[in-house]
Design a protein around this motif. Structure first.
Motif, PDB file in Angstrom:
ATOM      1  N   GLY A  47       4.291  15.533  -0.335  1.00 40.05           N
ATOM      2  CA  GLY A  47       4.869  14.918   0.864  1.00 40.05           C
ATOM      3  C   GLY A  47       6.373  15.024   1.017  1.00 40.05           C
ATOM      4  O   GLY A  47       6.887  14.968   2.130  1.00 40.05           O
ATOM      5  N   ILE A  48       7.104  15.179  -0.095  1.00 38.83           N
ATOM      6  CA  ILE A  48       8.567  15.204   0.071  1.00 38.83           C
ATOM      7  C   ILE A  48       9.065  16.533   0.626  1.00 38.83           C
ATOM      8  O   ILE A  48      10.204  16.634   1.041  1.00 38.83           O
ATOM      9  N   PRO A  77      -0.721  13.031   5.437  1.00 37.66           N
ATOM     10  CA  PRO A  77      -1.075  12.643   6.808  1.00 37.66           C
ATOM     11  C   PRO A  77      -1.068  13.847   7.744  1.00 37.66           C
ATOM     12  O   PRO A  77      -1.351  13.710   8.927  1.00 37.66           O
ATOM     13  N   GLU A 101      -3.608   3.663  12.698  1.00 41.50           N
ATOM     14  CA  GLU A 101      -2.447   4.084  13.483  1.00 41.50           C
ATOM     15  C   GLU A 101      -2.925   5.228  14.373  1.00 41.50           C
ATOM     16  O   GLU A 101      -3.465   6.205  13.864  1.00 41.50           O
ATOM     17  N   MET A 124      -4.278  -0.105   7.965  1.00 42.80           N
ATOM     18  CA  MET A 124      -2.974  -0.211   8.594  1.00 42.80           C
ATOM     19  C   MET A 124      -3.164   0.210  10.044  1.00 42.80           C
ATOM     20  O   MET A 124      -3.941   1.126  10.331  1.00 42.80           O
ATOM     21  N   SER A 125      -2.456  -0.480  10.964  1.00 44.24           N
ATOM     22  CA  SER A 125      -2.597  -0.133  12.375  1.00 44.24           C
ATOM     23  C   SER A 125      -1.222  -0.075  13.010  1.00 44.24           C
ATOM     24  O   SER A 125      -0.211  -0.317  12.356  1.00 44.24           O
ATOM     25  N   ASP A 126      -1.179   0.237  14.290  1.00 48.05           N
ATOM     26  CA  ASP A 126       0.114   0.298  14.984  1.00 48.05           C
ATOM     27  C   ASP A 126       0.748  -1.085  15.123  1.00 48.05           C
ATOM     28  O   ASP A 126       1.895  -1.198  15.519  1.00 48.05           O
ATOM     29  N   ASP A 127      -0.013  -2.128  14.815  1.00 43.16           N
ATOM     30  CA  ASP A 127       0.558  -3.485  14.867  1.00 43.16           C
ATOM     31  C   ASP A 127       1.289  -3.828  13.577  1.00 43.16           C
ATOM     32  O   ASP A 127       1.798  -4.933  13.420  1.00 43.16           O
ATOM     33  N   GLY A 128       1.298  -2.906  12.614  1.00 42.47           N
ATOM     34  CA  GLY A 128       2.007  -3.169  11.364  1.00 42.47           C
ATOM     35  C   GLY A 128       1.064  -3.413  10.207  1.00 42.47           C
ATOM     36  O   GLY A 128      -0.125  -3.105  10.279  1.00 42.47           O
ATOM     37  N   MET A 129       1.624  -3.976   9.141  1.00 41.31           N
ATOM     38  CA  MET A 129       0.856  -4.193   7.917  1.00 41.31           C
ATOM     39  C   MET A 129       0.009  -5.449   8.042  1.00 41.31           C
ATOM     40  O   MET A 129       0.500  -6.473   8.507  1.00 41.31           O
ATOM     41  N   GLN A 164      -0.118  -5.810  -0.856  1.00 40.02           N
ATOM     42  CA  GLN A 164       1.256  -6.193  -0.469  1.00 40.02           C
ATOM     43  C   GLN A 164       1.900  -6.971  -1.618  1.00 40.02           C
ATOM     44  O   GLN A 164       1.216  -7.645  -2.376  1.00 40.02           O
ATOM     45  N   PRO A 165       3.234  -6.895  -1.729  1.00 36.92           N
ATOM     46  CA  PRO A 165       3.924  -7.499  -2.887  1.00 36.92           C
ATOM     47  C   PRO A 165       3.829  -9.033  -2.956  1.00 36.92           C
ATOM     48  O   PRO A 165       4.244  -9.724  -2.025  1.00 36.92           O
ATOM     49  N   PHE A 172      -0.251 -13.153  -0.863  1.00 32.15           N
ATOM     50  CA  PHE A 172      -0.598 -11.737  -0.699  1.00 32.15           C
ATOM     51  C   PHE A 172      -1.656 -11.250  -1.693  1.00 32.15           C
ATOM     52  O   PHE A 172      -2.427 -10.354  -1.383  1.00 32.15           O
ATOM     53  N   TYR A 201       5.822  -5.303  -6.955  1.00 35.02           N
ATOM     54  CA  TYR A 201       7.143  -4.912  -6.445  1.00 35.02           C
ATOM     55  C   TYR A 201       8.121  -6.091  -6.547  1.00 35.02           C
ATOM     56  O   TYR A 201       7.790  -7.220  -6.213  1.00 35.02           O
ATOM     57  N   GLY A 202       9.310  -5.810  -7.054  1.00 33.46           N
ATOM     58  CA  GLY A 202      10.349  -6.842  -7.118  1.00 33.46           C
ATOM     59  C   GLY A 202      10.201  -7.802  -8.282  1.00 33.46           C
ATOM     60  O   GLY A 202      10.897  -8.811  -8.338  1.00 33.46           O
TER      61      GLY A 202
ATOM     62  N   VAL B  58      12.965 -10.469  -6.894  1.00 35.47           N
ATOM     63  CA  VAL B  58      12.838 -10.666  -5.446  1.00 35.47           C
ATOM     64  C   VAL B  58      12.533 -12.119  -5.040  1.00 35.47           C
ATOM     65  O   VAL B  58      13.157 -12.649  -4.136  1.00 35.47           O
ATOM     66  N   ILE B 123       9.849  -3.258  13.137  1.00 36.32           N
ATOM     67  CA  ILE B 123       9.312  -1.992  12.609  1.00 36.32           C
ATOM     68  C   ILE B 123       9.052  -1.015  13.749  1.00 36.32           C
ATOM     69  O   ILE B 123       9.101  -1.401  14.914  1.00 36.32           O
ATOM     70  N   THR B 149       8.155   9.773   3.669  1.00 40.94           N
ATOM     71  CA  THR B 149       8.874  11.031   3.832  1.00 40.94           C
ATOM     72  C   THR B 149       8.700  11.542   5.264  1.00 40.94           C
ATOM     73  O   THR B 149       9.571  12.216   5.788  1.00 40.94           O
TER      74      THR B 149
END
Lengths: 265, 207
Positions: A47-48, A77, A101, A124-129, A164-165, A172, A201-202, B58, B123, B149
């Motif tokens: 992907g990068i 994707p 999405e 996941m959708s266009d409304d976000g997470m 989710q974190p 979560f 995460y975190g 965090v 977002i 990416t």
């Protein structure tokens, strides 16, 4: 349990470098190690490399499958990159992933419709997470129904309820776990899969937390994981969790693991 | 001297104690901007420093920010225009196609904690949304976040548009796949690795 070995991902420095330098040997070694450690699929991600992703993804699939006799999980994707990777892929690949999405959904659906490909359906959708169990179920319901209507059997669908974190919201973890349970109960025959690292995460000591979270998710019915299969502690945990969750007939896998010294570090 | 009580209470993540300490200072007639800068904002700087060093995590950053905000709410009615002078205006969002908001939210929160006026456009924000918000609020800095990416090129589009229209906003980019190298390539004013660094960078950029 379906184990997807996550290590061949271009965003990891050594893999990115190996792809750029077209270092077949290194890619093959990482594929071999993951297969030997018990992977059912080898994830491939380039992907990068914006612009060169299709070419590199094809190269990854070729090299992985020259070395090991298991299918790839094609992690992109981009429909062009997926198509090129599929052209050289042997056996039944997993596509990672479709989501709700719109743009992504419209591009990936034609690739998997009516085929026997496995597909990861990311909540996941266009409304976000999604944050709550209910958010996840609504998205899962639409994704699963859409796929089934397009002749993708339930058994080929791996719903990723999206981790989710826990550092950012206390609930979560539990919202994710309840979603796994509801999806497995409401859509008998479908699978669930996830990556784990987001949960920690975190926070410090992430491996420890990831591994325990895997155990908890398995107890709710999770039957697929995208992980580093070279992490012996994690693999041992998964094995025992499955036994304890009632998915190991007469504890045979547990005993096999014991005899193969999988619980000695 | 007892400004340190405000400072300590933020570092203990104790909302009640922060409120109490700020009220006490206000009643003592301590200069309001002194309480704000040396009590609340200094404490958040220390939180940022400890976070960057790996001492704080965090959830601790979130709790400290919450406590800081509780103190700020006590202070606000007492603020004159002078005290209320913002450190700068920041427009922040996750770029088009990107649904990730956790990193972006952390940066927004730390910017607020540092006294910036923060306009969070959420977002999946396209170039137009970024520019409209920046124009409407008179932004000093435009901060863009991308976790994929595939969405990183959207940052370049926004920066190009800002240059094309000669709008003069400083631009900052961040997010897991984003690097200093990428920031240089697309001509961003700066890149930061975490929320604490982002605050430092924004301060430099508005100087």
């Amino acid at each position: 349990m379906i184990i997807v070995g996550e290590l061949i991902n271009a965003s990891r420095k050594l893999i990115g470098k190996a792809i750029e330098e077209q270092d077949c040997e290194y890619i093959k070694k990482v594929a071999r190690d993951q297969a030997d450690a018990g992977s059912n699929y080898i994830d491939v991600n380039a992907g990068i490399f914006v612009g060169q992703e299709p070419e590199y993804l094809e190269w990854l699939v070729k090299n992985v499958q020259e070395e090991v006799d298991i299918p790839c999980c094609i992690d992109s994707p981009d429909p062009n990159a997926i198509e090129r990777a599929l052209n050289v892929h042997k056996g039944v690949a997993m596509i990672n992933s479709i989501s709700l999405e719109k743009d992504r959904h419209d591009k990936i659906l034609p690739i998997v419709a009516g085929t026997d490909l496995k597909v990861v359906a990311l909540c996941m959708s266009d409304d976000g997470m999604p944050e709550t169990t209910d958010d996840r179920l609504k998205i899962a319901d639409k994704l699963i129904n859409g796929l089934v209507q397009n002749n993708v059997p339930l058994d080929n669908i791996y719903v990723d309820p999206l981790v989710q974190p826990i550092a950012t919201k206390d609930t979560f973890g539990v919202e994710f776990l309840d979603a796994v349970e509801s999806i497995m109960n409401n859509f008998k025959g479908v699978h669930t899969v996830c990556g784990l690292s987001n949960i920690s995460y975190g926070l410090p000591k992430r491996k420890f937390m990831n591994s325990l979270f895997a155990t908890m998710a398995i107890s709710k019915g999770l039957d697929g994981l995208l992980i580093n299969p070279l992490d012996k502690q994690m693999m041992a945990n998964i094995l025992v969790a499955e036994t304890l969750a009632g998915r190991d007939h007469f504890c045979m896998n547990y005993l096999k693991g014991y005899r193969k010294k999988k619980f000695e570090f | 001297m007892s400004i340190s009580k405000v400072y300590d209470a933020v570092l203990e993540f104790d909302d009640e104690l922060v409120i109490e300490a700020v009220e006490e200072e206000v009643n003592n007639g301590t200069n309001i901007s002194n309480i704000l800068n040396n009590g609340l904002i200094n404490a958040m700087d220390e939180v940022g420093r400890l976070f960057s060093e790996g001492e704080f995590f965090v959830p601790e950053m979130l709790m400290a920010a919450h406590a800081m905000k509780a103190g700020l709410d006590v202070l606000k009615p007492h603020m004159s225009a002078d005290d209320n002078e913002s450190k700068g205006t920041v427009v922040i969002g996750s770029v088009k196609g990107d649904m990730h908001d956790i990193g972006k939210n952390l940066v927004a929160m730390m910017m607020e904690g540092a006294g910036f006026k923060v306009i969070d456009i959420g977002i999946d924000a396209d170039t137009e949304t970024f520019l409209n918000a920046a124009k409407e609020h008179g932004a000093d800095v435009v901060c863009m976040s991308a976790l994929l990416t595939t969405t990183m090129p959207a940052m370049s589009e926004i920066i190009n548009k800002i240059k094309e229209e000669k709008l003069g906003y400083k631009t900052m980019v961040g997010g897991a796949p984003v690097t200093q190298k990428f920031a240089n390539q697309i001509g961003a004013s700066g890149y930061s690795e975490d929320a604490a660094e982002a605050v430092e960078l924004a301060r430099e950029l508005v100087k």
